[in-house]
Design a protein around this motif. Structure first.
Motif, mmCIF file in Angstrom:
data_model
loop_
_atom_site.group_PDB
_atom_site.id
_atom_site.type_symbol
_atom_site.label_atom_id
_atom_site.label_comp_id
_atom_site.label_asym_id
_atom_site.label_seq_id
_atom_site.Cartn_x
_atom_site.Cartn_y
_atom_site.Cartn_z
ATOM 1 N N LEU A 130 0.826 -1.211 0.000
ATOM 2 C CA LEU A 130 0.000 0.000 0.000
ATOM 3 C C LEU A 130 0.865 1.268 0.000
ATOM 4 O O LEU A 130 0.571 2.227 -0.732
ATOM 5 N N SER A 131 1.931 1.244 0.799
ATOM 6 C CA SER A 131 2.798 2.423 0.842
ATOM 7 C C SER A 131 3.552 2.596 -0.478
ATOM 8 O O SER A 131 3.766 3.722 -0.944
ATOM 9 N N ARG A 132 3.877 1.504 -1.104
ATOM 10 C CA ARG A 132 4.578 1.578 -2.394
ATOM 11 C C ARG A 132 3.634 2.078 -3.481
ATOM 12 O O ARG A 132 4.037 2.859 -4.370
ATOM 13 N N ILE A 133 2.410 1.598 -3.407
ATOM 14 C CA ILE A 133 1.413 2.012 -4.393
ATOM 15 C C ILE A 133 1.206 3.531 -4.324
ATOM 16 O O ILE A 133 1.077 4.223 -5.348
ATOM 17 N N LYS A 134 1.224 4.012 -3.094
ATOM 18 C CA LYS A 134 1.014 5.442 -2.901
ATOM 19 C C LYS A 134 2.209 6.255 -3.405
ATOM 20 O O LYS A 134 2.095 7.442 -3.703
ATOM 21 N N ALA A 135 3.345 5.565 -3.495
ATOM 22 C CA ALA A 135 4.565 6.262 -3.888
ATOM 23 C C ALA A 135 4.710 6.408 -5.402
ATOM 24 O O ALA A 135 5.447 7.268 -5.885
ATOM 25 N N LEU A 141 -6.838 -9.411 -4.363
ATOM 26 C CA LEU A 141 -6.007 -8.241 -4.076
ATOM 27 C C LEU A 141 -6.724 -6.958 -4.518
ATOM 28 O O LEU A 141 -6.626 -5.919 -3.834
ATOM 29 N N CYS A 142 -7.451 -7.065 -5.626
ATOM 30 C CA CYS A 142 -8.241 -5.923 -6.069
ATOM 31 C C CYS A 142 -9.204 -5.492 -4.977
ATOM 32 O O CYS A 142 -9.377 -4.303 -4.692
ATOM 33 N N HIS A 143 -9.843 -6.486 -4.376
ATOM 34 C CA HIS A 143 -10.791 -6.218 -3.307
ATOM 35 C C HIS A 143 -10.090 -5.538 -2.118
ATOM 36 O O HIS A 143 -10.635 -4.592 -1.534
ATOM 37 N N VAL A 144 -8.903 -5.984 -1.800
ATOM 38 C CA VAL A 144 -8.149 -5.394 -0.685
ATOM 39 C C VAL A 144 -7.795 -3.944 -1.005
ATOM 40 O O VAL A 144 -7.938 -3.048 -0.158
ATOM 41 N N ASN A 147 -8.949 -0.143 0.477
ATOM 42 C CA ASN A 147 -7.984 0.864 0.928
ATOM 43 C C ASN A 147 -7.997 2.099 0.001
ATOM 44 O O ASN A 147 -7.037 2.853 -0.039
ATOM 45 N N ASN A 148 -9.098 2.238 -0.695
ATOM 46 C CA ASN A 148 -9.304 3.410 -1.553
ATOM 47 C C ASN A 148 -8.236 3.534 -2.632
ATOM 48 O O ASN A 148 -7.787 4.619 -2.961
ATOM 49 N N VAL A 149 -7.806 2.398 -3.127
ATOM 50 C CA VAL A 149 -6.832 2.358 -4.216
ATOM 51 C C VAL A 149 -7.604 1.986 -5.489
ATOM 52 O O VAL A 149 -8.271 0.949 -5.536
ATOM 53 N N SER A 150 -7.494 2.865 -6.544
ATOM 54 C CA SER A 150 -8.173 2.586 -7.819
ATOM 55 C C SER A 150 -7.371 1.572 -8.616
ATOM 56 O O SER A 150 -6.138 1.628 -8.640
ATOM 57 N N VAL A 151 -8.100 0.619 -9.267
ATOM 58 C CA VAL A 151 -7.438 -0.526 -9.884
ATOM 59 C C VAL A 151 -7.879 -0.698 -11.344
ATOM 60 O O VAL A 151 -9.058 -0.516 -11.674
ATOM 61 N N VAL A 152 -6.900 -1.095 -12.195
ATOM 62 C CA VAL A 152 -7.166 -1.531 -13.565
ATOM 63 C C VAL A 152 -6.586 -2.926 -13.698
ATOM 64 O O VAL A 152 -5.438 -3.156 -13.301
ATOM 65 N N ILE A 153 -7.400 -3.865 -14.265
ATOM 66 C CA ILE A 153 -6.935 -5.255 -14.403
ATOM 67 C C ILE A 153 -6.695 -5.538 -15.892
ATOM 68 O O ILE A 153 -7.534 -5.187 -16.738
ATOM 69 N N ALA A 154 -5.523 -6.247 -16.179
ATOM 70 C CA ALA A 154 -5.197 -6.607 -17.558
ATOM 71 C C ALA A 154 -5.318 -8.107 -17.730
ATOM 72 O O ALA A 154 -4.669 -8.862 -17.009
ATOM 73 N N GLY A 204 -5.835 8.041 -14.602
ATOM 74 C CA GLY A 204 -5.348 8.371 -13.261
ATOM 75 C C GLY A 204 -5.559 7.278 -12.232
ATOM 76 O O GLY A 204 -5.771 7.522 -11.033
ATOM 77 N N LYS A 205 -5.496 6.015 -12.686
ATOM 78 C CA LYS A 205 -5.674 4.898 -11.761
ATOM 79 C C LYS A 205 -4.390 4.654 -10.976
ATOM 80 O O LYS A 205 -3.286 4.909 -11.455
ATOM 81 N N ASP A 206 -4.584 4.186 -9.807
ATOM 82 C CA ASP A 206 -3.443 3.957 -8.906
ATOM 83 C C ASP A 206 -2.641 2.712 -9.257
ATOM 84 O O ASP A 206 -1.412 2.720 -9.150
ATOM 85 N N VAL A 207 -3.344 1.652 -9.630
ATOM 86 C CA VAL A 207 -2.657 0.356 -9.758
ATOM 87 C C VAL A 207 -3.124 -0.359 -11.035
ATOM 88 O O VAL A 207 -4.300 -0.311 -11.381
ATOM 89 N N VAL A 208 -2.138 -1.066 -11.660
ATOM 90 C CA VAL A 208 -2.447 -1.960 -12.778
ATOM 91 C C VAL A 208 -2.066 -3.370 -12.352
ATOM 92 O O VAL A 208 -0.897 -3.610 -12.003
ATOM 93 N N LEU A 209 -3.057 -4.308 -12.353
ATOM 94 C CA LEU A 209 -2.800 -5.722 -11.990
ATOM 95 C C LEU A 209 -2.864 -6.547 -13.277
ATOM 96 O O LEU A 209 -3.920 -6.597 -13.933
ATOM 97 N N ILE A 210 -1.709 -7.184 -13.657
ATOM 98 C CA ILE A 210 -1.603 -7.920 -14.921
ATOM 99 C C ILE A 210 -1.648 -9.422 -14.669
ATOM 100 O O ILE A 210 -0.772 -9.972 -13.984
#
Ligand code: GTP
Ligand code: MG
Length: 513
Positions: free
Chosen positions: A308-313, A336-339, A343-350, A398-404
C-alpha cells in the motif's frame, strides 16, 4: 495449516527435553552415590570385616572340636567302667596299687553312678522281704556283708588267678585308652591349627579389593558447590545423540515439504544451543522452543514489502503475476483488487492470459463483481500488448494500480518464459509476484527459484493455505528465494487474502514464547 509440523515439533521437543534433563538426573542423583559409597566402603573396611569374620569362622570351625572331644571321650568311659565296680566290689582284695594305677577318671565315675542306685535297690529288697525299714547306714553294711559273704570264698580262690588277667586287662585298657587319646589328640589338635590357617587364608584375600575403593575419594573430594552445580545443570548432549534425536524431526519436516535448506538451518541452530552445552534443569524445554522459534523467525528475515505504501509512492503502480497453471493467479488478483479497493486504491486489471479462452471469461466475472475496469483482447492476442494497453489506460484515467494476469506456465516451457520476459520488457512492472500453490509442497520452492532466475521475482503469494495441512512451503519459500511472502490465500472468497504474518506461523507451530 501447521498442525502436522506442530505435532512433529512437539514430539521432538519432548524427546530432547527428556534426554537432556532425564539422563543426568539419574546420574547426579545423590542416592546412587550414597548407595555406591557404602558398597565401595566395604573393601575399605575389609580388614575390619575380615577380622570380624575370622573369629566367627574360626568359631564355626572350632565348634565341632569341643563337641567331638567330650562326646567321644566321656561316652565310652562310663560304658566301660560300669562293669568295673561290680568286679571290684566282688574283689575287695584288689591291690590298691592297681586301683591307683587306674586313671583318676575312673574313680570319680564309681561314686557318681553305682552307690546311689545300689543302696536304694537293696534297701528296697530288704524292706520287701522283712517288711521293716532300716536306716541307710545299716543297709550299707548289710549290703556289703551280703555281697562279700556269698562270693567271698570263690573269689579268694580265684583272686590269684583273677588278679593277673584283670591287671593285664587294666594295663591293656590303659594302653588302648592312652593310644586312643593320643590318636584323638593327634587328629584333633592339629585340626584347629590347620583349619584356622585355612580360614585365615580364605579370609585374607577379601581385603584385596581395597585398591578398588581408591577412586571413591575422588568423588568425595568434589566440592559442595561443584556438586550443586552438577545438580542444577544437565549432562552435555553429544553430537551423536543430537543427530539421533533430531532424525525423527528431520524426517517429519521432509514429510511436511519443508525444504532441505530450511531443515539444515533449524538443525544447525538447535545444535549450537544444545550440543556440548550445560543447561540448567527445567530450562531445556525453554531453550529448545526458543531456538526453534528463533530459527523459524529468521526464515522470514527478508525485506518485507508494504504494498500500500509503495502504491502510494508511484502512479500507476504496475504489478505482474506469474506462476504455474492453476496456482491461483487469477483468483489472487481478484482478492487483491478487493483489498486495494477497501484501501481506496483505484485498480485496472489486464487480461494478459490470452493462451486460454476461459481465463478471459473468468476474469470478466471477477471484474463485474468487483466493479473494476478490465482491459482485454481476443483469445490468442499478444499478452504484452494487453498489459501495455492496461498501463496506458491507468495513466490516462489516473488509476493507482495496474494488476496484470498472465497464463500459467512451467518454467521449462521456453516459449512461455520468453513471452513472460517480453511483458516485463514492455510494461516494466514495479512488482513481480510469484503465485505459488502451497499444496504442491516443496515444488513451490523449486518453482519460485526457477521463476526468480527467469524473470526475477519480488514477492510471493501463497495460495490454498487454508487447505494445506503441512505448511512446509510457507516455511521454506521465503528462506530459499530470499523473497517475502506478502499474502496468503486462505479460501476462495475475496476476503480470504491475508497479509502474511510470521508471528502467526510461529504461534501455529506451537513455538510461541
Ligand atoms: N481453497 C482455496 N482455493 C483457491 C485459493 N486460491 C485459488 N483457489 C482455487 O484454485 C483454483 C485455481 O485458481 P485460479 O485462480 O484459476 O488459478 P490460475 O493460476 O489462474 O490458473 P491458470 O490461469 O489456469 O493458470 C480455483 O478453483 C480457485 O478457486 C485459495 O487460497 N484457497
Ligand atoms: Mg488464471
Amino acid at each position: 495449516m501447521f498442525n502436522f509440523l506442530k505435532d512433529k515439533l512437539k514430539n521432538a521437543i519432548s524427546k530432547f527435553k527428556k534426554t537432556i534433563e532425564g539422563e543426568p538426573r539419574e546420574e547426579i542423583k545423590p542416592e546412587p552415590k550414597q548407595e555406591k559409597k557404602p558398597a565401595e566402603k566395604k573393601p575399605a573396611d575389609a580388614k575390619k570385616q575380615a577380622e570380624a569374620k575370622k573369629p566367627a569362622e574360626k568359631k564355626k570351625i572350632a565348634e565341632p572340636k569341643p563337641k567331638q572331644i567330650p562326646s567321644k571321650k566321656p561316652e565310652p568311659k562310663p560304658v566301660e567302667y560300669r562293669a568295673k565296680p561290680a568286679k571290684q566290689e566282688i574283689e575287695p582284695g584288689i591291690n590298691q596299687e592297681i586301683k591307683r594305677e587306674t586313671k583318676q577318671e575312673i574313680k570319680p565315675a564309681r561314686p557318681e553312678e553305682g552307690p546311689a542306685e545300689k543302696k536304694s535297690f537293696f534297701s528296697r529288697i530288704k524292706e520287701t522281704f522283712t517288711g521293716r525299714k532300716e536306716p541307710e547306714k545299716e543297709e550299707k553294711i548289710a549290703e556289703k556283708e551280703e555281697k562279700v559273704a556269698e562270693p567271698a570264698p570263690k573269689k579268694h580262690e580265684e583272686k590269684p588267678e583273677a588278679k593277673k588277667p584283670e591287671e593285664a586287662e587294666l594295663e591293656e585298657r590303659k594302653e588302648i585308652e592312652t593310644k586312643e587319646e593320643e590318636k584323638e589328640e593327634a587328629k584333633e589338635e592339629p585340626e584347629p591349627e590347620a583349619i584356622t590357617d585355612k580360614a585365615v587364608k580364605e579370609i585374607e584375600p577379601e581385603p584385596e579389593p581395597e585398591p578398588e575403593s581408591e577412586p571413591e575419594p575422588a568423588t568425595e573430594k568434589k566440592g559442595f558447590f561443584e556438586k550443586i552445580a552438577e545438580a542444577v545443570t544437565t549432562k552435555p548432549l553429544s553430537d551423536e545423540k543430537f543427530e539421533e534425536l533430531f532424525w525423527e524431526l528431520e524426517v517429519g519436516m521432509l514429510e511436511a515439504n519443508v525444504a532441505v535448506e530450511v531443515i539444515e538451518k533449524i538443525k544447525d541452530d538447535l545444535r549450537k544451543n544444545l550440543v556440548n552445552t550445560k543447561i540448567k534443569f527445567g530450562k531445556a524445554g525453554d531453550i529448545i522452543v526458543s531456538s526453534l522459534e528463533k530459527s523459524v523467525d529468521e526464515l522470514f528475515n527478508v525485506e518485507n514489502i508494504d504494498l500500500l505504501s509503495r502504491i502510494k509512492a508511484k502512479k500507476p503502480y504496475i504489478v505482474c503475476f506469474f506462476g504455474v497453471n492453476g496456482s491461483g493467479k487469477t483468483t489472487s488478483i481478484a482478492k487483491l483488487c478487493h483489498v486495494l479497493q477497501k484501501n481506496n486504491v483505484s485498480v485496472v486489471i489486464a487480461a494478459a492470459d490470452t493462451f486460454r479462452a476461459a481465463a478471459i471469461h473468468q476474469l470478466e466475472e471477477h471484474a463485474k463483481k468487483l466493479d473494476v475496469k478490465l482491459i482485454k483482447h481476443d483469445y490468442g492476442a499478444d499478452p504484452a500488448a494487453v498489459a501495455f494497453d492496461a498501463v496506458e489506460h491507468a495513466k490516462s484515467k489516473g488509476k493507482d494500480v495496474v494488476l496484470i494476469d498472465t497464463a500459467g506456465r512451467q518454467h521449462s516451457n521456453t516459449n512461455l518464459v520468453d513471452e513472460m520476459k517480453k511483458i516485463i520488457r514492455v510494461v516494466k512492472p514495479d512488482l513481480k509476484i510469484f503465485v505459488g500453490d502451497s499444496l504442491t509442497g516443496n515444488d513451490v520452492v523449486e518453482q519460485s527459484k526457477t521463476f526468480d532466475q527467469a524473470v526475477g521475482i519480488d514477492a510471493i503469494i501463497l495460495t490454498k493455505a487454508d487447505v494445506d495441512e503441512k505448511g512446509g512451503a510457507a516455511l521454506s519459500v521465503s528462506f530459499v528465494t530470499g523473497k517475502p511472502i506478502i499474502y496468503i490465500g486462505m479460501g476462495q472468497a475475496y476476503d480470504d487474502l491475508k497479509p502474511f504474518d510470521k508471528t502467526i506461523v510461529i504461534k501455529s507451530l506451537g513455538l510461541e514464547a
